[in-house]
Design an enzyme around this catalytic site. Structure first.
Site, PDB file in Angstrom:
ATOM      1  N   GLY A 153       3.238   4.118   9.993  1.00 40.92           N
ATOM      2  CA  GLY A 153       3.077   5.569  10.090  1.00 40.92           C
ATOM      3  C   GLY A 153       1.830   5.906  10.871  1.00 40.92           C
ATOM      4  O   GLY A 153       1.144   5.017  11.361  1.00 40.92           O
TER       5      GLY A 153
ATOM      6  N   GLU B  78       6.381   6.889  15.366  1.00 39.70           N
ATOM      7  CA  GLU B  78       5.422   5.992  14.712  1.00 39.70           C
ATOM      8  C   GLU B  78       6.080   4.652  14.383  1.00 39.70           C
ATOM      9  O   GLU B  78       5.495   3.588  14.575  1.00 39.70           O
ATOM     10  CB  GLU B  78       4.911   6.613  13.399  1.00 39.70           C
ATOM     11  CG  GLU B  78       4.190   7.941  13.556  1.00 39.70           C
ATOM     12  CD  GLU B  78       2.771   7.790  14.097  1.00 39.70           C
ATOM     13  OE1 GLU B  78       2.349   6.648  14.338  1.00 39.70           O
ATOM     14  OE2 GLU B  78       2.105   8.827  14.289  1.00 39.70           O
TER      15      GLU B  78
ATOM     16  N   GLU C 180       4.838   1.167  16.134  1.00 36.74           N
ATOM     17  CA  GLU C 180       4.179   0.124  15.353  1.00 36.74           C
ATOM     18  C   GLU C 180       5.047  -1.099  15.095  1.00 36.74           C
ATOM     19  O   GLU C 180       4.543  -2.194  14.895  1.00 36.74           O
ATOM     20  CB  GLU C 180       3.695   0.695  14.008  1.00 36.74           C
ATOM     21  CG  GLU C 180       2.495   1.604  14.155  1.00 36.74           C
ATOM     22  CD  GLU C 180       1.826   1.878  12.823  1.00 36.74           C
ATOM     23  OE1 GLU C 180       0.594   2.049  12.813  1.00 36.74           O
ATOM     24  OE2 GLU C 180       2.511   1.921  11.781  1.00 36.74           O
TER      25      GLU C 180
ATOM     26  N   GLU D   2       0.223  -6.692  12.573  1.00 40.37           N
ATOM     27  CA  GLU D   2       1.397  -7.503  12.291  1.00 40.37           C
ATOM     28  C   GLU D   2       2.433  -6.597  11.650  1.00 40.37           C
ATOM     29  O   GLU D   2       2.083  -5.611  10.999  1.00 40.37           O
ATOM     30  CB  GLU D   2       0.962  -8.594  11.294  1.00 40.37           C
ATOM     31  CG  GLU D   2       1.815  -9.853  11.305  1.00 40.37           C
ATOM     32  CD  GLU D   2       1.339 -10.852  10.261  1.00 40.37           C
ATOM     33  OE1 GLU D   2       0.135 -10.854   9.918  1.00 40.37           O
ATOM     34  OE2 GLU D   2       2.180 -11.626   9.769  1.00 40.37           O
TER      35      GLU D   2
END
Lengths: 224, 224
Positions: B45, B61, B65, B116
């Site tokens: 997020g 988001e 990510e 990660e």
DNA sequence: CCAAAAGTGTTACAAGTACACCCATGA
DNA sequence: TCATGGGTGTACTTGTAACACTTTTGG
């Protein structure tokens, strides 16, 4: 990733508060005293403060603008379309609230931006400001859902109530009639009611019995 | 009542994304590369942008990510306790997402604050940053509810699937066994499946039949 | 004694649950 | 031919829906 690196939106809490009066489902609206949408009807609400939790903010806004304290309050949905407010980016965290119809007299607080606070029947609503019509429609769905799957209906009633009163609530919310025998059977099967030995008086027909929720049931209404 | 008169909170979108892999329910977490909670695992997020709608923000988001694009996405709840983030007032609009287990390979984007991205079985989770444990617990409730009252389970499956596969999903989500005859009967009664004349091959037992959703059903999954 | 709404019981139908055996396949 | 998991039908239980008459009260 410091917080300062990001431009921040304004965040408001808006409340859809329902009651039932004169056998009608109603919501409380305020007449806006400021731009934009001055003189339009809108859901009570306002900007959250930095030092208050979201639920508290909703309660405060409702109290300030209308003098009403809800018996039940839960978060509904967060509306945040880029252009929902002409002033700029405003995200609205909306709330769904219910109040006992005996305690639902609004008292306008002149210090707020609201000119007037008034109950409107759901079947006879004015045009609403912003995207408040969409919010209301979402709240209505939630109301029906709650009536069907929880015992939230009791929050509309005083401590002691009759089966006809309870049935009337369901008939209003679902806009249809329920068979009184089946309705009674279903509610009694929940095993959450306690008969009192009191009756309604001064009705020119067989007076209905008063019931109340069993002890410790009030808090678990959500769990049914 | 100009917007400038109010101090504004930061607003983030955080996403709980589920998949099912190796007969386990899993969620995607990122390892934080920045303070606070550096090196802790957290929900993917980040802060919303001023020119994007809330759902778009959640999708962006997640994509940035983790490289993942959800098959299903809906708003979950908005968390905004005053002290949920040590950096200051941060309100998190959380999302609930599902992805087909065949397409769920995360690809970390080095440009983000995540070190990660990894799938974790729901039964074997690390400590989570912020109030993300609370958010996850809320998402799990929603997942069970959706499985019970909608046909959302199909979003976890590829286009063609078998009854044993579908039943396995329910067994994983509810952590209990379902009778295969009754399960089949119930699903068939929904009248949303179409039998194909294909079967699974290369299994050393009677091969299960493949089914698919009827045309135009995919879009009305919510309505069941 | 009349009008009005409350209260009550039975039957029919639908939905859900429990349960055991045969089938098709690869090894 | 064996091991494995897939596929099927029936009886029972529970919940829901339909339905009409008697009761209590005030006027």
């Amino acid at each position: 990733m410091a917080l300062e690196d990001y431009e921040r939106p304004s965040v408001a809490a808006d409340i859809v508060i329902f009651t039932i009066k004169n056998e009608k489902l109603k919501i409380l609206l305020i007449k806006r005293g400021v731009e934009p949408f001055i003189d339009s009807w809108a859901l009570p609400g306002g900007f959250i403060k930095m030092d208050e939790d979201l639920d508290d903010s909703a309660k405060r806004e409702l109290k300030e603008e209308t003098g009403v304290t809800p018996k039940y309050l839960e978060q509904l949905y967060t509306f945040g379309d880029v252009k929902r407010d002409p002033r700029g980016r405003v995200i609205s965290i909306t709330y769904f609230a219910l109040i006992d119809y005996e305690k639902s007299q609004p008292k306008l607080n002149a210090k707020t931006d609201a000119k007037e606070a008034k109950w409107f029947s759901i079947n006879d609503l004015p045009e609403l400001a912003f995207d408040h019509k969409k919010i209301l429609s979402y709240a209505l769905k939630r109301l029906k859902w709650k009536f069907e799957y929880t015992a939230i209906a009791f929050t509309f009633l005083p401590e002691k109530f009759t089966f006809p009163q309870l049935r009337m609530l369901y008939e209003i919310v679902f806009s249809k009639k329920f068979d009184k025998r089946n309705f009674r059977k279903k509610i009694l099967a929940l095993n959450i009611l306690q008969e009192t030995n009191e009756k309604i008086t001064k009705v020119s027909y067989r007076p209905p019995q008063l019931y109340k929720l069993k002890e410790n049931i009030s808090e678990i209404i959500e769990l049914i």
